[in-house]
Write an enzyme that holds these catalytic residues in place. Structure first.
Site, mmCIF file in Angstrom:
data_model
loop_
_atom_site.group_PDB
_atom_site.id
_atom_site.type_symbol
_atom_site.label_atom_id
_atom_site.label_comp_id
_atom_site.label_asym_id
_atom_site.label_seq_id
_atom_site.Cartn_x
_atom_site.Cartn_y
_atom_site.Cartn_z
ATOM 1 C CD GLN A 6 47.933 30.059 37.071
ATOM 2 O OE1 GLN A 6 47.997 28.830 36.981
ATOM 3 N NE2 GLN A 6 48.989 30.789 37.352
ATOM 4 C CB ALA A 23 54.511 39.900 44.033
ATOM 5 C CB CYS A 52 15.936 25.761 41.556
ATOM 6 S SG CYS A 52 17.572 24.994 41.507
ATOM 7 C CG ASP A 96 42.862 36.268 45.463
ATOM 8 O OD1 ASP A 96 44.020 35.830 45.620
ATOM 9 O OD2 ASP A 96 42.594 37.142 44.598
ATOM 10 C CG HIS A 147 42.064 28.375 37.725
ATOM 11 N ND1 HIS A 147 43.333 28.341 38.247
ATOM 12 C CD2 HIS A 147 42.119 27.713 36.541
ATOM 13 C CE1 HIS A 147 44.125 27.651 37.441
ATOM 14 N NE2 HIS A 147 43.414 27.264 36.386
ATOM 15 C CB CYS A 187 19.854 27.048 44.129
ATOM 16 S SG CYS A 187 19.064 28.060 42.878
#
Ligand code: APR
Length: 248
Positions: free
Chosen positions: A101, A232, A150, A104, A119, A148
Site C-alpha cells: 500500500q 518489522a 502539454c 515510498d 496505491h 507537463c
C-alpha cells in the site's frame, strides 16, 4: 525470539506460493511516519487534503503539502532491514509476490521486483491532461504545481482518496491473492478499502496468515493464524534466520 517464529518459518518453508502484503508500518523504521496511531499523519493533517477533488481545485496548495510530507521525507529515507528481508526471500524463491500500500518505493530500492503498488508510487508524476508519466526529480518539483510539456498539471502517480486503484496493480494483486496459500502481512491497520479486502479474500480462499505488527490490527483476531508482535525489522530478521535453519 518469539515462540511462534519457528512455526511461521515452517509455514513459509512448506508453502507453495507465499506473498507479502505491506503497509506504512514497514517503512516506519526508515523514518517515514505512519498514517494512523499516535503521531500518525492523520493526527496532524486532515485526510480531506489528500482527496483528488482538493488536489484538482487547489493544485499549488496541495503540492506544497505533498512535497513536504512525501517527496522531501522519501528523499531522506532508505530501505530498512524489513524491506531487505522480503527482497532476499523473493530472491531465494520463498516469497513469490509482494503487494504494497506504500508509495515510498522502498521495496523496489531494497530489491523486491514482483511488486503490486496498490496505491501507486511517488517515483513518477502523471499529467492530468495527456496522462504522460514523468520521472519525479527536484528540478521538476522546483516550481509548484509542476506542469507537463502539454501545459497540463502534473500529479504524483499515487492514488488520492476518491481515485480508482490502478488497473494494472489491481489485476496483479488479485492474481497474487488467487494463487497464494500463505500471506505475510506487515505493518498495516487493515482499515483502508479496497486494499484491506485483499488479505480477507486470500484467507477466504484458504491461505494461512502470518502477521507482523507492533500492535494488533483489524486482522489479528479475525484472520491471523500467527501474530508476531514486534518491529518489522527485527521480527522479519528473526523469521529469516529461522528459515535459514530449515533451508540449510
Ligand atoms: N513495525 C511493524 N509495524 C509497525 C511499525 C513497525 N516498526 N510501526 C508501526 N507499525 C504498525 C502500526 O501498529 C499500524 O498497524 O503499522 C501500521 C500502520 O498503520 P497505518 O498508518 O494505518 O498505515 P496503513 O495500514 O498502511 O494505511 C493504509 O491508508 O491513509 C491510507 O493510503 C494510505 O496506504 C495508506 C492506507
Amino acid at each position: 525470539m518469539k515462540s511462534n517464529t519457528r512455526e511461521a518459518a515452517g509455514l513459509i518453508f512448506n508453502s507453495r506460493y507465499t506473498c507479502a502484503f505491506t503497509g506504512a508500518g514497514i517503512s516506519e523504521e526508515s523514518g517515514i511516519p505512519t498514517f494512523r496511531g499516535e503521531d500518525g499523519l492523520w493526527t496532524k493533517y486532515d485526510p480531506e487534503l489528500f482527496d483528488i477533488s482538493y488536489f484538482t481545485a487547489n493544485p499549488a496548495e496541495s503540492w506544497k503539502l505533498l512535497k513536504k510530507l512525501f517527496f522531501e521525507t522519501f528523499a531522506e529515507s532508505r530501505p530498512n532491514e524489513a524491506h531487505y528481508v522480503l527482497a532476499r526471500l523473493e530472491q531465494g524463491g520463498l516469497i513469490k509476490a509482494l503487494i504494497t500500500q506504500n508509495i515510498d518505493n522502498l521495496h523496489f530500492e531494497a530489491g523486491s521486483r514482483n511488486i503490486a503498488e496498490y496505491h501507486g508510487n511517488c517515483r513518477d508524476l502523471v499529467c492530468l491532461r495527456c496522462r504522460k508519466l514523468v520521472r519525479a526529480n527536484d528540478k521538476i518539483i522546483g516550481n509548484l504545481p509542476p506542469v507537463c510539456r502539454c501545459g497540463g498539471t502534473l500529479k504524483p502517480d499515487i492514488i488520492f482518496f476518491g481515485e480508482e486503484i490502478p488497473r494494472k496493480a489491481a489485476l496483479k494483486a488479485q492474481k497474487t491473492v488467487n494463487k497464494t496459500d500463505l500471506m505475510i502481512i506487515v505493518g498495516t491497520t487493515g482499515e483502508v478499502y479496497p486494499a484491506s479486502l485483499l488479505p480477507i479474500e486470500a484467507n477466504r480462499r484458504g491461505a494461512k496468515i502470518i502477521e507482523v505488527n507492533t500492535s494488533p490490527s483489524s486482522y489479528t483476531n479475525v484472520i491471523t493464524d500467527i501474530f508476531l508482535q514486534g518491529k518489522a525489522s527485527t521480527t522479519l530478521k528473526e523469521l529469516e534466520d529461522e528459515i535459514s535453519i530449515l533451508t540449510g
